[in-house]
Design a protein around this motif. Structure first.
Motif, mmCIF file in Angstrom:
data_model
loop_
_atom_site.group_PDB
_atom_site.id
_atom_site.type_symbol
_atom_site.label_atom_id
_atom_site.label_comp_id
_atom_site.label_asym_id
_atom_site.label_seq_id
_atom_site.Cartn_x
_atom_site.Cartn_y
_atom_site.Cartn_z
ATOM 1 N N ALA A 2 -83.194 23.945 -13.060
ATOM 2 C CA ALA A 2 -82.548 23.502 -14.330
ATOM 3 C C ALA A 2 -81.282 22.875 -14.170
ATOM 4 C CB ALA A 2 -82.451 24.720 -15.297
ATOM 5 N N GLN A 3 -80.491 23.153 -13.023
ATOM 6 C CA GLN A 3 -79.044 22.718 -12.950
ATOM 7 C C GLN A 3 -79.241 21.403 -12.199
ATOM 8 O OE1 GLN A 3 -75.727 25.677 -11.887
ATOM 9 N NE2 GLN A 3 -77.788 26.963 -12.299
ATOM 10 N N VAL A 4 -80.132 21.308 -11.033
ATOM 11 C CA VAL A 4 -80.274 20.386 -10.071
ATOM 12 C C VAL A 4 -80.821 19.225 -10.787
ATOM 13 C CG1 VAL A 4 -81.766 19.564 -7.975
ATOM 14 C CG2 VAL A 4 -80.603 21.824 -7.990
ATOM 15 N N ASN A 5 -81.733 19.293 -11.570
ATOM 16 C CA ASN A 5 -82.545 18.137 -12.233
ATOM 17 C C ASN A 5 -81.613 17.450 -13.078
ATOM 18 O OD1 ASN A 5 -84.884 18.847 -11.121
ATOM 19 N ND2 ASN A 5 -85.784 20.099 -13.005
ATOM 20 N N THR A 46 -71.472 30.839 -7.045
ATOM 21 C CA THR A 46 -71.171 30.757 -5.367
ATOM 22 C C THR A 46 -70.873 29.230 -4.915
ATOM 23 O OG1 THR A 46 -73.599 30.690 -5.173
ATOM 24 C CG2 THR A 46 -72.571 33.012 -5.127
ATOM 25 N N GLY A 47 -70.995 28.429 -5.901
ATOM 26 C CA GLY A 47 -70.726 27.118 -5.476
ATOM 27 C C GLY A 47 -72.005 26.243 -4.775
ATOM 28 N N TRP A 48 -73.242 26.849 -4.654
ATOM 29 C CA TRP A 48 -74.359 26.021 -4.330
ATOM 30 C C TRP A 48 -74.551 24.933 -4.727
ATOM 31 C CZ3 TRP A 48 -78.197 24.833 -7.416
ATOM 32 C CH2 TRP A 48 -78.303 25.372 -8.835
ATOM 33 N N ILE A 49 -74.047 24.515 -5.958
ATOM 34 C CA ILE A 49 -74.241 23.293 -6.821
ATOM 35 C C ILE A 49 -73.396 22.185 -6.210
ATOM 36 C CG2 ILE A 49 -72.468 23.870 -8.469
ATOM 37 C CD1 ILE A 49 -75.981 22.058 -9.251
ATOM 38 N N LEU A 50 -72.176 22.659 -5.561
ATOM 39 C CA LEU A 50 -71.558 21.753 -4.797
ATOM 40 C C LEU A 50 -72.157 21.092 -3.666
ATOM 41 C CD1 LEU A 50 -68.130 23.653 -4.726
ATOM 42 C CD2 LEU A 50 -68.943 21.481 -6.330
ATOM 43 N N GLU A 51 -73.238 21.669 -3.003
ATOM 44 C CA GLU A 51 -73.836 21.046 -2.281
ATOM 45 C C GLU A 51 -75.002 20.234 -2.511
ATOM 46 O OE1 GLU A 51 -75.106 24.342 0.655
ATOM 47 O OE2 GLU A 51 -72.889 24.345 1.563
ATOM 48 N N GLU A 52 -75.527 20.902 -3.619
ATOM 49 C CA GLU A 52 -76.703 19.825 -4.317
ATOM 50 C C GLU A 52 -76.057 18.603 -4.703
ATOM 51 O OE1 GLU A 52 -79.831 20.522 -4.372
ATOM 52 O OE2 GLU A 52 -79.505 22.133 -3.359
ATOM 53 N N ILE A 53 -74.895 18.341 -5.326
ATOM 54 C CA ILE A 53 -74.241 17.346 -5.754
ATOM 55 C C ILE A 53 -73.950 16.375 -4.481
ATOM 56 C CG2 ILE A 53 -72.046 16.512 -6.725
ATOM 57 C CD1 ILE A 53 -71.872 18.832 -8.550
ATOM 58 N N ILE A 73 -66.670 32.229 -1.504
ATOM 59 C CA ILE A 73 -67.943 31.499 -1.035
ATOM 60 C C ILE A 73 -68.057 30.052 -1.221
ATOM 61 C CG2 ILE A 73 -70.496 31.718 -1.470
ATOM 62 C CD1 ILE A 73 -70.075 34.886 -2.189
ATOM 63 N N SER A 74 -67.517 29.767 -2.449
ATOM 64 C CA SER A 74 -67.654 28.244 -2.920
ATOM 65 C C SER A 74 -66.890 27.338 -2.247
ATOM 66 C CB SER A 74 -67.256 27.950 -4.529
ATOM 67 O OG SER A 74 -68.163 28.942 -5.321
ATOM 68 N N GLN A 75 -65.817 27.694 -1.439
ATOM 69 C CA GLN A 75 -64.846 27.110 -0.783
ATOM 70 C C GLN A 75 -65.408 26.841 0.755
ATOM 71 O OE1 GLN A 75 -61.415 29.637 -1.484
ATOM 72 N NE2 GLN A 75 -60.615 27.943 -2.495
ATOM 73 N N LYS A 76 -66.484 27.601 1.036
ATOM 74 C CA LYS A 76 -67.001 27.384 2.199
ATOM 75 C C LYS A 76 -68.428 26.266 2.242
ATOM 76 C CE LYS A 76 -65.918 31.994 3.988
ATOM 77 N NZ LYS A 76 -66.528 33.284 4.095
ATOM 78 N N ARG A 77 -68.674 25.476 0.947
ATOM 79 C CA ARG A 77 -69.604 24.817 0.790
ATOM 80 C C ARG A 77 -69.232 23.341 1.435
ATOM 81 N NH1 ARG A 77 -74.268 27.939 -0.474
ATOM 82 N NH2 ARG A 77 -73.601 29.528 -2.159
ATOM 83 N N LEU A 84 -69.978 20.481 -16.456
ATOM 84 C CA LEU A 84 -71.010 21.254 -16.214
ATOM 85 C C LEU A 84 -70.689 22.890 -16.695
ATOM 86 C CD1 LEU A 84 -71.187 18.961 -14.256
ATOM 87 C CD2 LEU A 84 -72.936 20.553 -12.816
ATOM 88 N N THR A 85 -71.326 23.378 -17.421
ATOM 89 C CA THR A 85 -71.434 24.898 -17.642
ATOM 90 C C THR A 85 -72.462 25.652 -17.666
ATOM 91 O OG1 THR A 85 -71.769 24.312 -20.328
ATOM 92 C CG2 THR A 85 -69.403 24.352 -19.528
ATOM 93 N N PRO A 86 -73.052 25.920 -16.353
ATOM 94 C CA PRO A 86 -74.132 26.695 -16.229
ATOM 95 C C PRO A 86 -74.107 27.956 -16.590
ATOM 96 C CG PRO A 86 -73.146 26.173 -14.081
ATOM 97 C CD PRO A 86 -72.384 25.540 -15.214
ATOM 98 N N PHE A 87 -74.799 28.761 -17.421
ATOM 99 C CA PHE A 87 -75.054 30.105 -17.705
ATOM 100 C C PHE A 87 -73.686 30.590 -17.827
ATOM 101 C CE2 PHE A 87 -78.663 29.274 -15.284
ATOM 102 C CZ PHE A 87 -79.879 29.448 -16.083
ATOM 103 N N LEU A 88 -72.974 29.850 -18.829
ATOM 104 C CA LEU A 88 -71.370 30.097 -19.068
ATOM 105 C C LEU A 88 -71.291 30.939 -20.225
ATOM 106 C CD1 LEU A 88 -68.340 30.044 -18.484
ATOM 107 C CD2 LEU A 88 -68.132 27.636 -19.928
ATOM 108 N N PHE A 89 -71.807 30.367 -21.416
ATOM 109 C CA PHE A 89 -71.699 30.966 -22.735
ATOM 110 C C PHE A 89 -72.512 31.960 -23.100
ATOM 111 C CE2 PHE A 89 -70.222 26.542 -23.246
ATOM 112 C CZ PHE A 89 -69.223 26.553 -23.896
#
Length: 214
Positions: free
Chosen positions: A27-30, A48-55, A77-81, A108-113
């Motif tokens: 849903a986020q990658v698309n 955890t920042g996996w989206i940073l690597e996908e970007i 964890i995100s800072q290690k991406r 981007l606000t994934p599953f925030l609200f």
């Protein structure tokens, strides 16, 4: 409760994939193909920042990303991406305490609200709206109860999730807030809308049509 996922940071991705497989990821990658090149991007609650690597797979350089995450463990964890050559600023704050003079091309606000009670959701929405440029894009992914069959199991699963997170003292919300009326009130238009996991997960890209202020 401050919507902080420190207690399950090391296990969050595994837990989400056990329940939703790759639906939350897809849903986020698309949505990422809609990020303009060389743009300024604000990510709020990226976990955890996996989206940073996908970007970075799609845009290995040229992006200026501000990554706001309240969980210190998630942020670590995100800072290690591997963000390639993109410029990433990591901010360890709840979004309500974040301030910036930057106007972003994309938020981007994934599953925030789904973490917030309605009063706080409204406040955060207005705050983020003020950080988005005119004609900017807002990517929102969240749970949804308003489409498709099987509303009973969606309601049951959602309430089980809330009960679990309440038990851990993580989230403040008791029910899901429909954010679509907020976007309508601020004159956003839908660029794309997709559903996943038998319509339980909704991914929407909104475009801001005019400059509005808090």
């Amino acid at each position: 409760m401050n919507n902080n996922y420190d207690k399950i940071a090391n296990h969050y991705d595994t837990l989400s994939r056990l329940v939703f497989f790759k639906s939350q990821v897809n849903a986020q990658v698309n949505q990422l193909q809609y990020i303009p090149k060389n743009s300024a991007v604000l990510i709020v609650g990226g976990g955890t920042g996996w989206i940073l690597e996908e970007i970075a797979k799609m845009y290995p350089d040229g992006l200026k990303i501000v990554y706001v995450e309240i969980s210190a463990k998630m942020l670590a964890i995100s800072q290690k991406r591997d963000c390639k050559n993109n410029q990433v600023e990591f901010v360890s704050l709840g979004i309500e305490d974040f301030r910036t003079h930057i106007l972003f091309d994309v938020i981007l606000t994934p599953f925030l609200f789904d973490n917030f009670a309605e009063k706080r959701a409204a406040k955060v929405f207005e705050q983020l709206n003020g950080y988005l440029k005119r004609d900017g894009l807002w990517f929102i992914v969240d749970f949804s109860l308003d489409k498709g069959d099987g509303k009973w199991w969606k309601w049951l699963l959602l309430n089980s999730m809330y009960s679990f997170f309440k038990l851990l003292g993580i989230v403040e919300a008791n029910q899901l807030i429909n954010m679509h009326p907020y976007f309508l009130n601020f004159d956003y238009q839908i660029v794309e809308q997709r559903f996943y996991y038998r319509d339980f997960i909704k991914a929407v890209i909104y475009k801001k049509n005019k400059m509005t202020f808090i």
